[in-house]
Design an enzyme around this catalytic site. Structure first.
Site, PDB file in Angstrom:
ATOM      1  N   HIS A  38     -33.665  -8.348  10.242  1.00  0.00           N
ATOM      2  CA  HIS A  38     -34.453  -8.653  11.343  1.00  0.00           C
ATOM      3  C   HIS A  38     -35.042 -10.141  11.225  1.00  0.00           C
ATOM      4  O   HIS A  38     -35.685 -10.478  12.207  1.00  0.00           O
ATOM      5  CB  HIS A  38     -35.480  -7.457  11.782  1.00  0.00           C
ATOM      6  N   ASP A  94     -31.211  -3.355   6.644  1.00  0.00           N
ATOM      7  CA  ASP A  94     -32.075  -4.327   6.920  1.00  0.00           C
ATOM      8  C   ASP A  94     -32.157  -5.651   5.703  1.00  0.00           C
ATOM      9  O   ASP A  94     -33.308  -5.839   5.728  1.00  0.00           O
ATOM     10  CB  ASP A  94     -33.338  -3.779   7.285  1.00  0.00           C
ATOM     11  N   SER A 108     -42.406  -9.924   6.135  1.00  0.00           N
ATOM     12  CA  SER A 108     -41.127  -9.384   6.060  1.00  0.00           C
ATOM     13  C   SER A 108     -39.937 -10.269   5.323  1.00  0.00           C
ATOM     14  O   SER A 108     -39.894 -11.336   5.514  1.00  0.00           O
ATOM     15  CB  SER A 108     -40.280  -9.061   7.495  1.00  0.00           C
TER      16      SER A 108
END
Length: 620
Positions: free
Chosen positions: A347, A380, A463
């Site tokens: 993402h 992911d 992230s």
């Protein structure tokens, strides 16, 4: 004065060589001639024949006074007689000045003590003088010379002028050796001094012959023509150098004063600076408060401390800036190898799409462009690559199966674009099934993660960053957080850490990254059944049909071969209880294709154990 004995002429009345300065010298005294100063000189006896009363040359070559013509006086002493042509008013006797004589123009050496030529051996014929010298003064009991005239054999002592010393290390010139052959003696080379032994007459008035001897040239000394009363050009120092003049001394003094003033100014400035700094720091008042402070400590830290872990890991952590046609974002990643591969979340790079731009900023501040190697929304995870970058430091990968709840961990990332941020916490839980994504509406972007839970602060921007153990090894990839909800149902909760962060286990990330690097896509392990995601009971129930209207159990798939049927409820996987279909997917995704699973299935109220081998499907 002895009575009845001849009186020896005083030393100032003796004949002198011409080489010695003095008034009225001559080899042939003539009483008839009076010099300009009115003095007379002694001369040899007139007859040249010594008698009982006449002065004869002594052993030193001097002439003795003879008795006067009239005999001795009443006291037995002999008196000097006046010259025949003398007419001195005061009755004093004066020495006669010698007649001027011209030196013969010949090459024969001449002795200063005689007008006769000198023979080859430097000795003149010794003949008695024809006229006896008579002193112009009376006898002097104190034996002092006439005033104003230095004695012939007592010249002024030479004053040594020290010559300038040669420079240090310079060789001193050696004087030339004298010639081996005899050199004629001239008037300039004969030095003054007492008569030589060959001039001393014998016992009977004749000179004593001496063996022939060649006269060697007398070297000229610095004191031969020394005049003690001559003016000196400048006073000399001990080294022979001229003394500095007054202007030179003044200039030297001014330079010394200038140097001293400059040194004083430097010292004063330094002292003033120290005092000023002290007063600025501590204040000028008497009542100064100075708080205690710890002393400086070594900068090194223990390797297992947070500071030690961060120091080793930060050079391998990067910040990614992604921009695409519709959106942009910031995330974190870390270096996998020295070829330029970097691991991050899917993402993070997703906004770039197919024509976006990804910029990588390293801990050193250098930046480089990156391209996507491969990405997978189900895990992911994504891998990007930078080119032409040297000095990369890959991150060491750990083993997530070794992690225990309560182990300390450190998270590094760029929350809100604050790169290099380090936070610390512990492992709060393991195998926490989470799902992320799903914003596309079709469910294709949903990721299922059997995650590690940590209370280390993780915020947007963290992230894709590493979650490190106490040995600075990667055990997870920070991927998701749980935010607090304000209870309004609007979904606008706090977008920040509340102590619930989740990371993809590194064992799973390692397999996916290797597949993305090698093939550009990842494979997913599957059971070969379609689940009923609307089931609210305990466990995961197999649906009645697939999404395209086909059977729920794929024919020939792993579930079909294991005997699964539509409507079966799976309650356990490898002996661990599951409560939903998402948990079954997470547990399945935690394995590799080809792994064997042990399932517990309920059918018609009875439990049944089923063993199957996981199949594989592309991540599309």
């Amino acid at each position: 004065m002895d009575e009845g004995t001849p009186t020896k002429a005083k030393w100032w009345s003796r004949p002198r060589p011409r080489g010695v300065s003095g008034p009225g010298e001559s080899d042939t005294p003539t009483p008839a001639t009076t010099p300009s100063d009115g003095d007379f000189v002694l001369r040899a006896p007139e007859d040249g024949v010594p008698d009982a009363g006449a002065g004869v040359p002594g052993p030193e070559g001097d002439f003795e006074l003879r008795a006067p013509l009239g005999g001795a006086n009443s006291e037995g002493d002999y008196e000097l007689t006046a010259p025949r042509d003398s007419s001195v008013e005061e009755g004093d006797f004066a020495l006669a000045r010698p007649l001027p004589t011209e030196s013969p123009a010949t090459d024969t050496p001449v002795d200063d003590r005689s007008t006769e030529p000198v023979d080859a051996v430097g000795q003149a014929p010794a003949e008695p003088a024809t006229v006896r010298p008579e002193p112009a003064h009376g006898s002097d009991s104190t034996s002092t010379p006439p005033y104003g005239v230095p004695g012939p054999w007592a010249p002024a002592p030479p004053v040594q002028h020290p010559a300038t010393a040669p420079a240090h290390g310079a060789a001193i010139p050696t004087p030339p050796p004298p010639p081996a052959h005899a050199t004629p003696v001239t008037r300039d080379t004969v030095t003054s001094g007492p008569p030589k032994d060959h001039d001393v007459p014998g016992p009977h008035g004749s000179p004593t012959p001496t063996p022939p001897q060649a006269l060697s040239p007398v070297p000229r000394t610095p004191w031969q023509n020394y005049d003690p009363w001559a003016p000196v050009p400048a006073p000399l120092q001990q080294t022979g150098a001229a003394v500095d003049t007054r202007d030179t001394r003044r200039r030297r003094a001014r330079r010394a004063l200038l140097a001293g003033a400059l040194l004083l100014a430097l010292v004063a400035g330094g002292v003033g600076g120290v005092v000023g700094a002290y007063l600025e720091r501590n204040g000028a008042g008497g009542d100064v408060v100075e708080l205690p402070q710890a002393a400086e400590e070594p900068r090194g830290r223990a390797p297992d401390s947070v500071a030690g872990i961060a120091a080793r890991a930060l050079p391998s952590v990067v910040t990614l800036h992604v921009s695409g046609a519709e959106e942009s974002g910031t995330g974190t990643g870390f270096v996998l190898d020295d070829r330029g591969h970097i691991l991050t979340n899917n993402h993070v790079v997703e906004p770039a799409g197919t024509d976006g731009e990804i910029s990588v900023t390293f801990h050193s501040g250098d930046t480089a462009k990156a391209t996507v190697v491969g990405r997978d929304s189900g895990y992911d995870l994504a891998v990007v690559e930078v080119s032409d970058v040297r000095g990369l430091k890959p991150m060491t990968l750990g083993n997530s199966d070794n992690v225990q709840v309560g182990d300390p961990v450190v998270a590094i990332g760029a929350p809100f674009d604050l790169e290099g941020t380090v936070t610390a916490g512990i492992i709060s839980a393991k195998e926490r099934p989470i799902t992320a994504g799903g914003e596309s509406g079709g469910g294709t972007d949903v990721s299922y993660v059997d995650a590690l839970q940590t209370d280390a602060p993780i915020n947007p921007g963290n992230s894709g960053g590493p979650l490190l153990d106490s040995r600075a090894r990667v055990v997870g990839i920070n991927s998701a957080i749980r935010s607090a909800d304000d209870g309004s149902g609007s979904g606008t909760g706090q977008a920040g850490s509340i102590g619930l962060g989740f990371a993809i286990p590194v064992n799973q990330a390692k397999r996916v990254a290797e597949e993305l690097i090698n093939t550009g896509k990842a494979t997913h392990p599957v059971i070969g059944v379609t689940l009923d995601m609307d089931y609210t009971g305990d466990g995961a129930r197999v649906g009645t049909k697939s999404g395209d209207g086909g059977p729920a159990v794929t024919e020939g798939g792993p579930g079909d071969r294991a005997g699964l049927e539509a409507g079966d409820v799976i309650t356990e996987v490898d002996g661990r209880r599951i409560h939903s279909g998402d948990e079954l997917i997470v547990k399945t995704r935690a394995h590799r294709p080809g792994d064997r699973l042990e399932l517990t299935v309920e059918r018609d109220g009875r439990e049944k154990s089923v063993s199957l081998v996981l199949g594989s499907s592309d991540g599309d």
